[in-house]
Design an enzyme around this catalytic site. Structure first.
Site, short mmCIF file in Angstrom:
data_model
loop_
_atom_site.label_atom_id
_atom_site.label_comp_id
_atom_site.label_asym_id
_atom_site.label_seq_id
_atom_site.Cartn_x
_atom_site.Cartn_y
_atom_site.Cartn_z
N HIS A 73 0.82 -1.22 0.00
CA HIS A 73 0.00 0.00 0.00
C HIS A 73 0.85 1.26 0.00
O HIS A 73 0.34 2.36 -0.28
CB HIS A 73 -0.99 0.00 1.18
N ASP A 84 -0.31 -7.55 1.25
CA ASP A 84 0.22 -6.19 1.40
C ASP A 84 1.74 -6.26 1.55
O ASP A 84 2.29 -6.02 2.63
CB ASP A 84 -0.44 -5.51 2.61
N SER A 125 3.96 1.88 8.20
CA SER A 125 3.85 1.04 7.01
C SER A 125 5.16 0.48 6.49
O SER A 125 6.14 1.20 6.33
CB SER A 125 3.20 1.85 5.88
#
Length: 256
Positions: A67, A110, A206
């Site tokens: 992402h 992801d 992230s």
């Protein structure tokens, strides 16, 4: 315009679901010594601004979250724990190798590899993290670590790499906890921190690694509730061992 509309719709969906997968915030973390976690990478955009974490797995590839691709990563910085102390020798251009099954963060897969524009030579500041050799059988409340750069729970921005210990949350229990919020977790994930502990990541941190027994075990994916007032919900990581065949294929080809 179409791309911008898709981005707006995705952000609206994440907000509605209570998912927050951007940014980088370690909650209740401590500064990482310079001789530890030399595999950490700062994934940055074309303005040289940190957008995601990542981790070096060999002299050519960094792992991060898929992402992070929507924030347009163009380089990574290796060899420093302080983002105020970066020179151009530490910066590497990247080619993105997003997992082909990835569609959106709440559907899993992801994970993304970033191929460096040149080889990263190992030294006292740069050292790849070992990958697991096979599936990892986690024990409930097993202690692992997660690290990243960015704001802390009080909203202050930091440039020093922070690390925190997080306990593994039993996967079936994690799924039940999320289902109480009417959310079904995707396949191939691991849960750690954020639940029954004040430790965890915020807004995803992230792409950073979940480190267990000195090996990369997961990739920071998303959490619940952007105020990060843990404990609330287990944090969600991509289960890295599940993607070892894909990673090894790319490493063997040295391309994607």
């Amino acid at each position: 315009m179409k791309h911008a509309l898709h981005r707006i719709l995705l952000l609206q969906l994440l907000t509605t679901l209570g998912l927050h997968a951007l940014g980088s915030e370690i909650i209740n973390g401590k500064k990482v010594p310079d001789n530890k976690m030399q595999f950490m990478a700062s994934v940055q955009n074309n303005q040289n601004v940190h957008i995601c974490g990542g981790f070096l797995i060999n002299e050519v590839f960094v792992v991060t979250a898929a992402h992070c691709d929507r924030s347009n990563p163009t380089s990574v910085v290796l060899g420093t724990h302080n983002l105020k102390k970066v020179d151009e020798k530490m910066r590497y251009g990247v080619k993105r190798c997003k997992h082909p099954s990835y569609k959106k963060v709440e559907e899993g897969a992801d994970i993304m590899l970033l191929k460096l524009s040149r080889k990263a030579r190992q030294n006292k500041r740069i050292k790849p993290i070992p990958l697991p050799k096979a599936e990892i059988k986690f024990k409930n409340e097993q202690k692992c670590q997660v690290a990243g750069w960015g704001s802390t729970s009080d909203g202050k921005s930091v440039d020093e790499l922070l690390m925190v210990v997080v306990p593994i949350v039993d996967l079936e229990a994690c799924k039940r906890i999320w289902e109480r919020r009417n959310f079904t977790l995707p396949e191939n994930i691991t849960c750690a921190g954020g639940y029954r502990t004040k430790n965890g990541f915020c807004e995803g941190d992230s792409g950073g690694p979940l480190v267990c027994n000195g090996r990369a075990a997961g990739v920071v994916s998303y959490n619940w509730n952007n105020n990060c007032q843990y404990p609330n919900m287990p944090n969600v990581y991509t289960d890295l061992p599940k993607y070892l065949p894909w990673i090894r294929k790319i490493l063997k080809k040295n391309n994607c």
